[in-house]
Design a protein around this motif. Structure first.
Motif, PDB file in Angstrom:
ATOM      1  N   THR A 200       0.657  -1.286   0.127  1.00  0.00           N
ATOM      2  CA  THR A 200       0.224  -0.123   0.003  1.00  0.00           C
ATOM      3  C   THR A 200       0.931   1.307   0.025  1.00  0.00           C
ATOM      4  OG1 THR A 200      -1.798  -0.988   1.160  1.00  0.00           O
ATOM      5  CG2 THR A 200      -1.575   1.460   1.487  1.00  0.00           C
ATOM      6  N   THR A 201       0.537   2.220  -1.074  1.00  0.00           N
ATOM      7  CA  THR A 201       1.532   3.223  -1.067  1.00  0.00           C
ATOM      8  C   THR A 201       0.951   4.645  -0.752  1.00  0.00           C
ATOM      9  OG1 THR A 201       1.036   3.316  -3.435  1.00  0.00           O
ATOM     10  CG2 THR A 201       2.909   2.289  -2.900  1.00  0.00           C
ATOM     11  N   MET A 202      -0.550   4.591  -0.175  1.00  0.00           N
ATOM     12  CA  MET A 202      -1.307   5.868   0.095  1.00  0.00           C
ATOM     13  C   MET A 202      -2.431   5.308   0.966  1.00  0.00           C
ATOM     14  SD  MET A 202      -2.973   8.732  -2.113  1.00  0.00           S
ATOM     15  CE  MET A 202      -3.664  10.110  -1.175  1.00  0.00           C
ATOM     16  N   ILE A 203      -2.427   6.319   2.193  1.00  0.00           N
ATOM     17  CA  ILE A 203      -3.535   5.929   2.987  1.00  0.00           C
ATOM     18  C   ILE A 203      -4.529   7.425   3.093  1.00  0.00           C
ATOM     19  CG2 ILE A 203      -2.180   4.668   4.339  1.00  0.00           C
ATOM     20  CD1 ILE A 203      -2.018   6.686   6.514  1.00  0.00           C
ATOM     21  N   LEU A 204      -5.848   6.891   3.567  1.00  0.00           N
ATOM     22  CA  LEU A 204      -6.574   8.035   3.806  1.00  0.00           C
ATOM     23  C   LEU A 204      -6.935   7.936   5.075  1.00  0.00           C
ATOM     24  CD1 LEU A 204      -8.733   7.754   0.725  1.00  0.00           C
ATOM     25  CD2 LEU A 204      -6.913   9.663   0.872  1.00  0.00           C
ATOM     26  N   ASP A 205      -6.579   8.912   5.831  1.00  0.00           N
ATOM     27  CA  ASP A 205      -6.710   9.136   7.412  1.00  0.00           C
ATOM     28  C   ASP A 205      -7.776   9.896   7.664  1.00  0.00           C
ATOM     29  OD1 ASP A 205      -4.783   7.579   9.736  1.00  0.00           O
ATOM     30  OD2 ASP A 205      -5.814   9.368  10.611  1.00  0.00           O
ATOM     31  N   PHE A 206      -8.432  10.220   8.928  1.00  0.00           N
ATOM     32  CA  PHE A 206      -9.533  10.867   9.376  1.00  0.00           C
ATOM     33  C   PHE A 206      -8.895  11.925  10.277  1.00  0.00           C
ATOM     34  CE2 PHE A 206     -11.357   7.203   7.668  1.00  0.00           C
ATOM     35  CZ  PHE A 206     -12.636   7.574   7.113  1.00  0.00           C
ATOM     36  N   ALA A 207      -9.104  13.105  10.223  1.00  0.00           N
ATOM     37  CA  ALA A 207      -9.034  14.423  11.248  1.00  0.00           C
ATOM     38  C   ALA A 207     -10.553  14.451  11.935  1.00  0.00           C
ATOM     39  CB  ALA A 207      -8.698  15.466  10.747  1.00  0.00           C
ATOM     40  N   ILE A 208     -10.612  14.062  13.114  1.00  0.00           N
ATOM     41  CA  ILE A 208     -11.823  14.141  13.975  1.00  0.00           C
ATOM     42  C   ILE A 208     -11.842  15.080  14.993  1.00  0.00           C
ATOM     43  CG2 ILE A 208     -13.292  12.488  15.110  1.00  0.00           C
ATOM     44  CD1 ILE A 208     -12.237  10.028  13.566  1.00  0.00           C
TER      45      ILE A 208
END
Length: 514
Positions: A94-102
């Motif tokens: 995996t070369t990209m992640i989508l994380d969450f600002a909460i």
């Protein structure tokens, strides 16, 4: 990062729409050429490294649509930070992640976004982007959503229908947020569970003396996920907003999404590695720590046929993408809930193992082909979140995020050998066909033959523009052709009865009483 120039020779280049044996020339972080026999006769020129991929697959790097690195949650913080978590991601292809600002309720979305950027930017080993959560509603939130979309590269906002009194929003707030998402060209995401029913169910289980991890699943059965999924689809449809349902965990919720898609609604479902690779029977394990390490929301389902069912829907486009909801806690952190399952921090691993688990359960089993694998691990996410064709495709001009993949090699998943910070792996002992041999991020070989060549901060934040064509093309056309219009008719001119106002009635009654 220094420029790197190399040629991947003789592999089978797999995109979502086609496969071909071809060489791939990479220079300055992007794909410069794609075709057969790119090397001149006489061998490689000086300074050009050649990676031999004969007999192997050359895939676009994976995009994990759903992670929570170093997330402060339920009294603790997830142990995979943006350094170790993204490093483990690279080891898995995996070369990209989508994380969450909460943000907390009442707090600024912009400040949350900047906080997550400050955590991630110095540490990430691969590229990343951020979804932002809407945990409350006000004019300030509405305006901050617009600013995030216009100026900060955010085109997705997540609303929680669960975690009552912490993150949960009600139906009116959902409708307001969905309406704003449509206005600014973002995609609305939901954690779909009925938070009110969960809160009541938890009280009921504790009153029955059920304090262990099995209580977690028993108080949030799949009916509460299915109900919330249908409600979110209904509200999004009323708002004319595209909807993305994160971590689809149950058959019944998946069916709601499949049916909505077949009715023409613009809705996407995201199963996760955990739900595709294991099940909720573990909650009844006699080993408390084993059961607790599987606690996540929504929970894994005890019906052991669920993973196969979800994989079939993923293979046939009823479900669209795959994430992990990677949010890891060590045993001592999980033990915060040793006497009360509601206090067990929710979250499981997956960022390192997602690609191999989906290859094993999807491709090796014959449910999907190599092209669909690329679609569900990379391309569809890139299209939905407006990263395509920069990401999610191996083509001239695309970012050189590439994995050389051996479909025949096997590996056995274990917490003893994985690269994540957590001391437990929910896929422990699973033998997976499909192993990443080389991972290339931003045009640099960052993982090869089990060895890393990457440092903190090598990754970058990738801004995303609103109104992703893949998502909004149908929405815009429907607005042009399907907006209701009033019926033209002659005005009514006959008698209309008179209704006394409340005040007039009260005066009349007072006079009668006198």
């Amino acid at each position: 990062m220094a420029a790197h120039r190399f040629l991947i020779r003789g592999g089978r280049v797999v995109n979502a729409d086609s496969s071909e044996v071809a060489d791939v020339l990479v220079e300055d972080g992007v794909v410069r050429a794609l075709g057969s026999h790119l090397l001149p006769q006489g061998g490689a020129p000086t300074g050009l490294r050649v990676l031999d991929a004969a007999g192997k697959l050359v895939l676009p790097g994976g995009i994990d649509t759903h992670t929570h690195m170093q997330f402060p949650f339920m009294g603790s913080r997830s142990v995979d930070d943006f350094y170790q978590g993204t490093k483990a991601a690279l080891a898995g292809g995996t070369t990209m992640i989508l994380d969450f600002a909460i943000p907390q309720k009442g707090s600024s979305l912009l400040e949350a976004f900047e906080t997550w950027r400050s955590w991630a930017d110095p540490k990430v080993c691969c590229d990343y982007s951020l979804h932002v959560a809407v945990t409350w509603w006000s004019d300030q939130v509405k305006e901050e959503m617009r600013i995030l979309t216009q100026d900060k590269g955010v085109n997705s906002f997540k609303m929680f229908m669960a975690y009552k009194d912490v993150y949960m929003v009600g139906d009116a707030e959902l409708y307001a947020a969905f309406t704003q998402c449509k206005e600014i060209g973002a995609i609305a995401q939901v954690h779909a569970e009925n938070g009110d029913l969960i809160a009541e169910g938890a009280k009921k289980m504790l009153a029955l003396g059920i304090t262990g991890p099995e209580g977690h699943e028993l108080c949030r059965p799949e009916a509460v996920e299915a109900e919330a999924t249908l409600r979110a689809i209904t509200i999004a449809s009323a708002a004319g907003c595209p909807l993305y349902v994160v971590h689809v965990m149950s058959k019944s919720a998946a069916r709601m999404i499949a049916e909505a898609r077949r009715e023409g609604k613009v809705v996407y479902g995201e199963p996760i590695a955990a739900g595709l690779g294991t099940d909720g029977t573990h909650y009844w394990s006699k080993e408390w720590h084993h059961a607790a390490h599987h606690v996540m929301g929504p929970p894994l389902r005890p019906d052991p046929s669920t993973p196969n069912f979800l994989m079939n829907l993923l293979a046939n486009d009823d479900l669209s993408t795959t994430g992990t909801d990677n949010c890891t806690f060590n045993t001592c952190q999980k033990a915060l809930g040793k006497d009360d399952f509601t206090k067990i921090p929710n979250g499981v691993n997956g960022v390192e193992d997602r690609m191999s688990v989906i290859w094993e359960k999807g491709v090796h089993s014959g449910k999907m082909d190599e092209n669909r694998f690329v679609a569900v691990t990379s391309t569809n996410a890139a299209k939905i979140f407006n990263l395509y064709p920069r990401k999610g495709k191996i083509a001239v001009g695309s970012d050189a995020d590439i994995v050389i993949w051996d479909p025949e090699a096997t590996r056995t998943i274990s917490a003893k050998t994985h690269h994540q910070a957590v001391n437990f792996n929910i896929f422990e002992g699973m033998v997976c066909h499909g192993v990443p041999l080389v991972t290339i991020s931003r045009g640099k070989v960052v993982y090869e033959a089990g060895v890393f060549n990457v440092k903190a901060g090598d990754g970058r934040f990738v801004p995303r523009k609103p109104f992703a064509e893949h998502v909004y093309k149908r929405i815009k056309q429907r607005d042009l052709t399907c907006t209701p219009t009033p019926v033209k008719r002659e005005p009514y001119k006959e008698e209309v009865i008179t209704i006394e106002s409340k005040e007039t009635k009260e005066d009349s009654l007072a006079g009668t009483r006198k």
